[in-house]
Motif scaffolding. Sequence first.
Motif, PDB file in Angstrom:
ATOM      1  N   TRP A  74      77.252  13.840  91.277  1.00 17.82           N
ATOM      2  CA  TRP A  74      77.253  12.592  91.225  1.00 17.82           C
ATOM      3  C   TRP A  74      78.711  12.056  90.674  1.00 17.82           C
ATOM      4  N   HIS A 222      72.342   6.952 102.660  1.00 18.11           N
ATOM      5  CA  HIS A 222      72.667   6.486 101.335  1.00 18.11           C
ATOM      6  C   HIS A 222      73.918   7.377 100.968  1.00 18.11           C
ATOM      7  N   ASN A 225      74.838  12.043 100.019  1.00 18.21           N
ATOM      8  CA  ASN A 225      73.726  12.839  99.334  1.00 18.21           C
ATOM      9  C   ASN A 225      73.631  14.130  99.810  1.00 18.21           C
ATOM     10  N   HIS A 296      67.787   5.557  88.960  1.00 19.60           N
ATOM     11  CA  HIS A 296      68.603   6.122  89.828  1.00 19.60           C
ATOM     12  C   HIS A 296      69.956   6.304  89.438  1.00 19.60           C
ATOM     13  N   TYR A 299      72.067   3.310  90.628  1.00 18.28           N
ATOM     14  CA  TYR A 299      71.522   1.861  90.448  1.00 18.28           C
ATOM     15  C   TYR A 299      70.994   1.562  89.136  1.00 18.28           C
ATOM     16  N   ASP A 303      67.015   0.223  91.856  1.00 12.31           N
ATOM     17  CA  ASP A 303      67.035   0.609  93.285  1.00 12.31           C
ATOM     18  C   ASP A 303      67.010  -0.737  94.120  1.00 12.31           C
ATOM     19  N   ASN A 335      62.376   3.682  92.028  1.00 12.58           N
ATOM     20  CA  ASN A 335      63.309   3.839  93.272  1.00 12.58           C
ATOM     21  C   ASN A 335      62.706   4.075  94.399  1.00 12.58           C
ATOM     22  N   ASP A 337      61.655   6.398  96.387  1.00 12.99           N
ATOM     23  CA  ASP A 337      60.727   7.501  96.570  1.00 12.99           C
ATOM     24  C   ASP A 337      59.188   6.814  96.049  1.00 12.99           C
TER      25      ASP A 337
END
Length: 394
Positions: A74, A222, A225, A296, A299, A303, A335, A337
């Motif tokens: 990240w 996205h 990733n 996230h 975010y 998200d 998020n 998921d």
Amino acid sequence: MNAPVLIDADEAIRRLGVRRATLYAYASRGLVRSEPHPDDPRRSLYAAEDIDRLAARRRLGRSPGGAAARTLDWGLPVLDSAITLVEHGCLSYRGVEATGLAESATLEDTARLLWDCGEFDPFAEPPPPAPAAAPGPAATRCIAALADAGFAGSEVWGRDPRRRWAAAARLLRRTAAAAVARPPGPGATGPEPISAAVARAWTADPTAADLVRRALVLAADHELNASTFAARVVASTGASLAAAVVAGMAALTGPRHGGMTERVQALLEEVAAGGDARATVARRLARGDRLPGFGHPLYPAGDPRASALLARVRPDPLSDAVAAAVAELTGEPPNIDFALVALARGHGLPAEAPFTLFLVGRTAGWIAHALEQQATGGLIRPRARYVGRRRPSG
């Protein structure tokens, strides 16, 4: 777009470790968003996301080795891409906000945008023959279907970009057909859209079918990733699009990536067995467990993909209870998921649907990054910092 979390000047200075004048300079140069204080227009509030990003950059700037290592988790950008931007709580595909695109676009529309096809439509030709249905979960079926098609794709050597786009369209359609074990059928004005074929395979009603379409668009890409990076590494070797996509699929099966939807389902099952969402969530937090499906790193305020789906998903008492408990105890928003699992539960889709939607949608993004990597060239080959035993000197 989500509203930024705002902090006052004193807190911003503390996080940055700079003087007040430096903070004002950052704001004037547009590096930090600021807004007038609602109670005192002479003072300003600053976007915490921007402050924290600048603070991280300042820390890394003091240590080149640390900066290089941090890029893998990240961290700061490591390569150039014109495909997807995640910034200020917003996700955009080539300058088009994804949540707005999901209002009406199909996955094919999104793929054409991500692949930068212009006026050319690689999906105009009839779909390829459906792959033989392989046993096992969706990822296994898709990997088998692409391996069966062969990895020595002619698009690697083709100079005409339309040849690459046509190969990409066939690859995306083959993946979708393998994922739900059903090929697209004939549409009214052309081949059936991928989302319609997926919804038909799951006997989804019109409301659920529209959510399937939206989810595929929102999951399409996205940025860099883990699975996308894997696909780009493979594409950088000169391998075919199929080989790059299989690399992405393999990475997606990990529990920290695409497998996260299964962990969300396990959390909901644990709550259902215990009968008390708040108590179950509290126990997990007391053990130091992370809560899958919430929060996230990109975010901080929530998200946007999850918000766009959950606003339209049919209520599910179990999902709603878990989301409420997590919000009360941690303040973390759901998020994507969690949203995909809530979609499947609220509309009676198969248990495999959340992962399948993620995989089929993300295939469009993997292809986009593989195409970009093929076009720009260059082998992705980072160095490792050796920390093992060394041979004695002397």
